[in-house]
Design a protein around this motif. Sequence first.
Motif, short mmCIF file in Angstrom:
data_model
loop_
_atom_site.label_atom_id
_atom_site.label_comp_id
_atom_site.label_asym_id
_atom_site.label_seq_id
_atom_site.Cartn_x
_atom_site.Cartn_y
_atom_site.Cartn_z
N THR A 150 -13.31 -0.18 -17.49
CA THR A 150 -11.94 -0.71 -17.46
C THR A 150 -11.10 -0.25 -16.28
N SER A 151 -11.38 0.94 -15.74
CA SER A 151 -10.53 1.45 -14.66
C SER A 151 -10.61 0.64 -13.37
N PRO A 152 -11.71 -0.07 -13.06
CA PRO A 152 -11.68 -0.90 -11.85
C PRO A 152 -10.56 -1.94 -11.84
N VAL A 153 -10.15 -2.40 -13.02
CA VAL A 153 -9.03 -3.33 -13.09
C VAL A 153 -7.75 -2.62 -12.66
N GLY A 154 -7.55 -1.39 -13.15
CA GLY A 154 -6.37 -0.63 -12.76
C GLY A 154 -6.31 -0.38 -11.26
N LYS A 155 -7.47 -0.30 -10.62
CA LYS A 155 -7.50 -0.05 -9.18
C LYS A 155 -6.93 -1.21 -8.37
N GLU A 156 -6.82 -2.38 -8.98
CA GLU A 156 -6.18 -3.50 -8.28
C GLU A 156 -4.68 -3.29 -8.13
N PHE A 157 -4.11 -2.42 -8.95
CA PHE A 157 -2.66 -2.25 -8.98
C PHE A 157 -2.20 -0.86 -8.58
N ALA A 158 -3.09 0.12 -8.64
CA ALA A 158 -2.73 1.50 -8.32
C ALA A 158 -3.97 2.19 -7.75
N ASP A 159 -3.76 3.32 -7.11
CA ASP A 159 -4.85 4.06 -6.47
C ASP A 159 -5.42 5.08 -7.44
N LEU A 160 -6.71 4.97 -7.72
CA LEU A 160 -7.39 5.94 -8.58
C LEU A 160 -7.78 7.14 -7.73
N VAL A 161 -7.13 8.28 -7.97
CA VAL A 161 -7.30 9.44 -7.09
C VAL A 161 -7.90 10.64 -7.81
N ALA A 162 -7.99 10.59 -9.14
CA ALA A 162 -8.48 11.76 -9.87
C ALA A 162 -9.26 11.32 -11.10
N PRO A 180 0.79 -1.23 0.00
CA PRO A 180 0.00 0.00 0.00
C PRO A 180 0.82 1.27 0.00
N ASN A 181 1.95 1.30 0.73
CA ASN A 181 2.72 2.54 0.78
C ASN A 181 3.57 2.75 -0.46
N GLU A 182 3.61 1.78 -1.36
CA GLU A 182 4.38 1.92 -2.60
C GLU A 182 3.47 2.08 -3.81
N ARG A 183 2.17 1.91 -3.63
CA ARG A 183 1.27 1.93 -4.77
C ARG A 183 1.28 3.28 -5.47
N LYS A 184 1.22 3.21 -6.79
CA LYS A 184 1.22 4.43 -7.58
C LYS A 184 -0.19 5.03 -7.59
N ARG A 185 -0.25 6.29 -7.94
CA ARG A 185 -1.52 7.01 -8.01
C ARG A 185 -1.81 7.32 -9.47
N PHE A 186 -3.07 7.06 -9.87
CA PHE A 186 -3.39 7.32 -11.28
C PHE A 186 -4.69 8.09 -11.42
N ALA A 187 -4.80 8.72 -12.59
CA ALA A 187 -5.98 9.51 -12.93
C ALA A 187 -6.64 8.88 -14.16
N LEU A 188 -7.95 8.89 -14.16
CA LEU A 188 -8.72 8.44 -15.32
C LEU A 188 -9.16 9.67 -16.10
N ILE A 189 -8.72 9.76 -17.34
CA ILE A 189 -9.10 10.86 -18.23
C ILE A 189 -10.08 10.31 -19.26
N GLY A 190 -11.34 10.69 -19.13
CA GLY A 190 -12.41 10.13 -19.94
C GLY A 190 -13.20 9.14 -19.10
N VAL A 191 -14.29 9.62 -18.50
CA VAL A 191 -15.01 8.83 -17.51
C VAL A 191 -16.34 8.35 -18.06
N GLY A 192 -16.37 8.06 -19.37
CA GLY A 192 -17.57 7.51 -19.98
C GLY A 192 -17.68 6.02 -19.76
N GLY A 193 -18.45 5.36 -20.63
CA GLY A 193 -18.71 3.94 -20.46
C GLY A 193 -17.46 3.09 -20.42
N ASN A 194 -16.55 3.30 -21.38
CA ASN A 194 -15.35 2.47 -21.41
C ASN A 194 -14.44 2.75 -20.22
N GLY A 195 -14.32 4.01 -19.85
CA GLY A 195 -13.48 4.35 -18.71
C GLY A 195 -13.97 3.73 -17.42
N THR A 196 -15.27 3.77 -17.19
CA THR A 196 -15.81 3.20 -15.96
C THR A 196 -15.78 1.68 -15.97
#
Length: 457
Positions: A58-70, A40-56
């Motif tokens: 696919t991004s939950p998969v990314g949340k397994e590996f990094a923190d979605l903060v923006a 947890p203290n090493e996890r990267k922080r990421f932003a989702l740019i484009g929060v439409g159908g495809n973004g919502t």
Amino acid sequence: MSFPQASQSRRDLLKTAGFVTAATLTPWAMPARQSLAKSPNERKRFALIGVGGNGTRTSPVGKEFADLVALCDVDEDHLKHGNELLCDGKAELFRDYREVLSRDDIDLVQISTPDHWHAKILIEAMLAGKDAYCEKPLTLTIDEGKLVRKVQQQTGRVVQVGTQQRSSFDKFNRALAIIAEGRLGKLKRLVVGIDAGGWSPEIPVAGVPKGLDWDRWLGPGPKMEYRYAKDAKRADKNYTNGHTHFRWWYEHSGGKLTDWGAHHVDIAMLGIAAAGQNNDPVLVDGTAKHDVEFRDGMPLQNNRYNTARAFDLRVVFADGDVEMNIRHDVDNGILFEGERGRIFVNRGKLVGKPVEDLESNPLAEDAISKIYCGMPMEGNDRPAHWANFMHAIDNRVLPISDVHSHMKMLNVCHLAGICCRFGRKVEWDQATESVVGDEQAAAMMKRPYRSGYEIDM
């Protein structure tokens, strides 16, 4: 044919006829998904740019590996819905992606905007020091791809293209391993089925929905009036030149050819390389049907979908020993036909006698690992694709779906679209990456950017 494992050998391989991806063996082993995730203290922080159908989606998969903060979108409703759905209402919200890129506390971005925004945001993200997961198709034009690759080489940023079939170990990479072991012999013919394009009635001009910045949504594309209509027979269906249906407009996308084509043409060309054959394209020819009239490659009607609805296209490669057909009227997937057999693969199945023969004559134990360039194989499909992205970031190597190999495949899709728009064959020089002997078609390799939306270098 050998399959290098180190990052330098991957770069060398990109200079040859074929970069190849991989899958696991039979029986198929799937390591725990968390094995590559950071503490947890090493996890990267990421932003989702484009929060439409495809973004919502696919991004939950990314949340397994990094923190979605923006979250960033030009539609306030997308931002509100995405924040509640993905982040329990706790994300920072932005309307302008440039504010996201200026943040030092954001390590990477996922770009899930409509296609016409991909290259601009990606290039500026790399220049801002961000690694990126960018949905396919990576670009709207061939020249955008050249610039993306140049900037990636200059900056050294890790970019994973969202062609997650390259991380499908039980279907697509298993098919590539079958081909690489010579089970089909020399390939002769490939058929790529990508379904028919979208249809619409005439769509009237409508009021822009509250909260949507339509001018910013259009961005680098041409100025257009917002259009919207409900389907007369289905309450859940609509037609528009905006959200979701942008891919049926050449102003924003390339239709089915860069939608499903970006997935299946990709695997098809990797299959040619896996067979040890030349996958340098030299021409695209064939027929296509549009629902609007075209003149000099441009649609003459602006009130209905204008990308190709139907197509039967032929791609010829340098040595002339294998051809690829791209069609709308066959099963979605890829048919590989060789001298010794044939297989068909899509997201639901991998079939054919060479597949059945694996029961008594299995693939070599490392066959799929070789296809995956010796990189860790964690999970399957999109989770594996994100895991590979994080592995590439941690080790500063090219990911399995890097921009260089992706663009060779995507350029075939772009050339197919140019062929459809002019109704004539398009010849290609892979060495110079240019259209040959047709100034009009060559002009389609690039597009003008609307004033104020040029790429900021």
